[in-house]
Scaffold this motif. Structure first.
Motif, PDB file in Angstrom:
ATOM      1  N   PRO A 266       0.746  -1.409   0.119  1.00 41.02           N
ATOM      2  CA  PRO A 266       0.100   0.053   0.113  1.00 41.02           C
ATOM      3  C   PRO A 266       0.894   1.413   0.105  1.00 41.02           C
ATOM      4  O   PRO A 266       1.948   1.128   0.585  1.00 41.02           O
ATOM      5  CB  PRO A 266      -0.799  -0.211   1.380  1.00 41.02           C
ATOM      6  CG  PRO A 266      -0.897  -1.470   1.607  1.00 41.02           C
ATOM      7  CD  PRO A 266       0.642  -2.006   1.426  1.00 41.02           C
ATOM      8  N   VAL A 268       0.479   4.661   1.109  1.00 40.42           N
ATOM      9  CA  VAL A 268      -0.213   5.600   2.126  1.00 40.42           C
ATOM     10  C   VAL A 268       0.497   6.629   2.882  1.00 40.42           C
ATOM     11  O   VAL A 268       1.841   6.609   2.772  1.00 40.42           O
ATOM     12  CB  VAL A 268      -1.259   4.781   3.194  1.00 40.42           C
ATOM     13  CG1 VAL A 268      -2.017   3.902   2.347  1.00 40.42           C
ATOM     14  CG2 VAL A 268      -0.082   4.039   4.108  1.00 40.42           C
ATOM     15  N   GLU A 282      -5.445   3.283   1.449  1.00 42.94           N
ATOM     16  CA  GLU A 282      -5.035   3.523   0.040  1.00 42.94           C
ATOM     17  C   GLU A 282      -6.203   3.649  -1.005  1.00 42.94           C
ATOM     18  O   GLU A 282      -6.362   4.421  -1.751  1.00 42.94           O
ATOM     19  CB  GLU A 282      -4.204   2.416  -0.292  1.00 42.94           C
ATOM     20  CG  GLU A 282      -3.673   2.538  -1.903  1.00 42.94           C
ATOM     21  CD  GLU A 282      -2.810   1.241  -2.377  1.00 42.94           C
ATOM     22  OE1 GLU A 282      -1.639   1.542  -3.015  1.00 42.94           O
ATOM     23  OE2 GLU A 282      -3.107   0.213  -2.044  1.00 42.94           O
TER      24      GLU A 282
END
Length: 318
Positions: A266, A268, A282
């Motif tokens: 992810p 983020v 995400e």
């Protein structure tokens, strides 16, 4: 004939059981091995109790993430033998760093060197799996360069992220018992058991809902626990509650075989926490409301109100 009938009814049951029930699979993993002494047992007693409880509950394999620097602490004395005992009982071990530092507070090169130091101790040992779990689930926080450097470094070393998808903050409740024991305060063990089970099952239910909302399915869950006295006391009860709720206990090997989660990286703004939590962020998916049992502040309040007892008050009256 009996076997054929049994197979027939099992097939019927599988067809009629809702998919949501069939996919509830969870692996148990324990961090910070060898962990410091808790409120109730010596480290040796704790290991013996954990092994016995997992065996009696029919758990084929749990995973124990080793922080090798703890072997040099007083409570780590004999830790190598305890780790070997877990493996001899059928469980597996993996890398949880040497010094248990936060990536967001450590330069990437130093952090990777720390992983290598733990890896050198683990290499070639029976039961070893090439998984690395970030201490504090801190994968770099807001420092995206460190995040990316570690992802590249783990791949170069043939290490997989030993991610977590479910958490009930058992470490916090364990610390509350240690503090109470240090302060000479009495604990109602029945109330403590109830709070432990409520907090862990609540955390699991939250993360189940989060995964379903994020992925449209429930992948195998990886439960974060710690090598605590509370686990030694109540892990068999927790396993029983999980099974009552429709969960099947699986191995970490099976859980980490999920292709979607294994490939997830992810992107983020703050890289930390459970993998499914980061994936929800995400994808801009609103998480479910967290149950009150999950919060450490609420856990502390309930521990004070329900578990701690006065010397003149019989246990179990609250």
């Amino acid at each position: 004939m009996r076997r054929l009938l049994a197979a027939f009814w099992l097939a019927i049951l599988a067809l009629t059981t809702p998919a949501a029930a069939q996919d509830k699979r969870i692996a148990l993993t324990f961090d910070d091995v060898p962990r410091q002494a808790g409120a109730f047992f010596t480290p040796d007693e704790r290991t013996q109790r954990l092994i016995a409880a997992l065996r009696e509950a029919g758990v084929e394999q749990a995973a124990f993430f080793v922080t090798t620097g703890r072997l040099d602490n007083p409570d780590g004395a004999g830790g190598e033998a305890r780790i070997a005992a877990y493996v001899a009982a059928g469980h597996v071990i993996a890398n949880h760093s040497h010094d248990h530092t936060r990536l967001s507070q450590t330069e990437a090169d130093a952090y990777l060197a720390d992983i290598d130091r733990a890896g050198a101790w683990l290499a070639g040992r029976p039961g070893y799996r090439p998984w690395f779990r970030f201490p504090y689930l801190d994968e770099g926080g807001r420092d995206l360069a460190r995040r990316d450097a570690l992802r590249e470094g783990l791949a170069a070393r043939g290490l997989r992220n030993g991610y977590v998808t479910a958490d009930g903050s058992d470490w916090h409740l364990e610390q509350l018992t240690i503090d109470a024991k240090r302060d000479g305060r009495q604990m109602d063990m029945k109330a403590l058991r109830k709070l432990y089970l409520q907090s862990q099952m609540s955390g699991i239910a939250y993360h189940e809902a989060l995964a379903r909302r994020t992925l449209g399915r429930l992948p195998p869950q990886v439960m974060l626990l710690h090598e605590t006295d509370l686990a030694a006391l109540f892990i068999a009860d927790l396993i029983a509650e999980l099974r009552k709720d429709g969960w099947t206990i699986i191995t970490a090997d099976e859980a980490y075989a999920d292709a979607e989660l294994a490939a997830a990286t992810p992107i983020v703004p703050h890289t930390s926490g459970t993998l499914t939590g980061m994936m929800a962020w995400e994808r801009d998916i609103q998480p479910p409301l967290a149950p009150l049992w999950m919060g450490t502040e609420m856990m502390s309040w309930l521990f004070e109100r329900r578990v701690l007892t006065e010397a003149t008050e019989p246990a179990g009256t609250k």
